[in-house]
Design a protein around this motif. Structure first.
Motif, mmCIF file in Angstrom:
data_model
loop_
_atom_site.group_PDB
_atom_site.id
_atom_site.type_symbol
_atom_site.label_atom_id
_atom_site.label_comp_id
_atom_site.label_asym_id
_atom_site.label_seq_id
_atom_site.Cartn_x
_atom_site.Cartn_y
_atom_site.Cartn_z
ATOM 1 N N VAL A 1 -1.038 6.247 -7.553
ATOM 2 C CA VAL A 1 -0.348 5.209 -8.310
ATOM 3 C C VAL A 1 0.573 4.423 -7.378
ATOM 4 N N THR A 2 1.048 3.289 -7.870
ATOM 5 C CA THR A 2 2.050 2.520 -7.148
ATOM 6 C C THR A 2 3.421 3.149 -7.370
ATOM 7 N N SER A 3 4.444 2.577 -6.755
ATOM 8 C CA SER A 3 5.805 3.100 -6.930
ATOM 9 C C SER A 3 6.278 2.973 -8.369
ATOM 10 N N ASN A 4 5.670 2.069 -9.148
ATOM 11 C CA ASN A 4 6.027 1.883 -10.553
ATOM 12 C C ASN A 4 5.142 2.693 -11.487
ATOM 13 N N GLY A 5 4.210 3.466 -10.929
ATOM 14 C CA GLY A 5 3.350 4.301 -11.757
ATOM 15 C C GLY A 5 2.077 3.633 -12.221
ATOM 16 N N GLY B 1 0.782 -1.222 0.000
ATOM 17 C CA GLY B 1 0.000 0.000 0.000
ATOM 18 C C GLY B 1 0.814 1.271 0.000
ATOM 19 N N SER B 2 2.060 1.229 -0.446
ATOM 20 C CA SER B 2 2.891 2.446 -0.485
ATOM 21 C C SER B 2 2.598 3.214 -1.774
ATOM 22 N N PHE B 3 1.469 3.908 -1.787
ATOM 23 C CA PHE B 3 1.037 4.619 -2.989
ATOM 24 C C PHE B 3 1.601 6.034 -3.026
#
Length: 264
Positions: free
Chosen positions: A129-133, A115-117
């Motif tokens: 978004v996620t860490s990867n976009g 859940g590190s958005f």
């Protein structure tokens, strides 16, 4: 000698076991990582003599010899990891079962407990978004857009996102899509903390707020559920099994050498 090939299968299996354990240890600090366990089955058996019972007696048991071991599956444990505070506005920890749904650039869907958005700025719009976009999906399968004029973003335990406008009024933004699976162990690991639904996992079951038994914690993240001590014990056991199998090959080789020397 069968023992040569039998011991070789054991060494290959334990090598893969070490690979699995090493991957668990490598991801001990990976957010929401779920530990894997390798499962084994014995190989086929050759019956040298069959059991043959009769009224007058006979042989009550078989005379069999096995041909080793083979790895058959990696099972992922979806046990709960610790929920650690981060105080991040868009850090969301799941306390219980379930997954967030994210949308890839090609439109495919993946599932994660990470859940590190983050906020991504696109055309003067802020999207989660996620860490990867990859876009975090709302319950209506659209992107989650946060207006620039909203402050004090709050996410409750059911995934409802609200903000406060310039006049101090509470504004509903969206609700995060939250899903479960009948068999989460059947999910396909896709890397980057993402899972892909398969026939083995079953269809996604999207839950509304009233159906949710899990809780979403804003300002928290779920840690890896890898137990370091347990993995170290498994590694030592696998290493000893590999060593013993190698000694079986040495013993077989020595027996063959003795047999070859009998003619001298």
């Amino acid at each position: 000698m069968r023992s040569l090939w039998t011991a070789a299968t054991a060494m290959k299996a334990q090598q893969l076991n070490i690979d699995t354990i090493s991957n668990n240890l490598a991801n001990v600090n990976t957010t929401s990582y779920k530990a894997q366990r390798l499962e084994f089955k014995d190989l086929m058996y050759e019956a040298l003599k069959r059991s043959n019972l009769s009224d007058d007696g006979g042989r009550p048991v078989n005379l069999e010899v096995g041909h080793g071991v083979m790895p058959v599956a990696t099972t992922r444990s979806f046990g709960q990891g610790n929920i650690m505070p981060t105080n991040g506005t868009f850090d969301l920890g799941i306390d219980g079962k379930g997954f967030f749904e994210v949308i890839l650039p090609n439109g495919e869907k993946r599932y994660t407990r990470d859940g590190s958005f983050k906020l991504s700025i696109e055309d003067d719009e802020k999207k989660l978004v996620t860490s990867n976009g990859y876009y975090l999906a709302s319950e209506d399968d659209s992107d989650i857009i946060i207006s620039n004029d909203l402050e004090d973003i709050t996410i409750d335990e059911m995934g409802n996102i609200t903000g406060r406008d310039e006049e101090g009024a509470i504004v509903d933004i969206a609700r995060i899509k939250f899903v479960t699976f009948m068999n989460p162990e059947g999910l396909l690991s896709d890397g980057q903390n993402l899972y892909k639904a398969t026939g083995a996992s079953g269809e996604t079951n999207a839950l509304d707020g009233e159906e949710m038994t899990s809780k979403i914690k804003q300002g928290y993240l779920e840690t890896s559920n890898v137990e370091i001590v347990e993995e170290m014990v498994k590694m030592i056991t696998a290493q000893r099994a590999y060593e013993i199998s190698s000694k079986s090959i040495q013993a077989s080789e020595e027996m063959m050498q003795l047999t070859n020397n009998l003619k001298r």
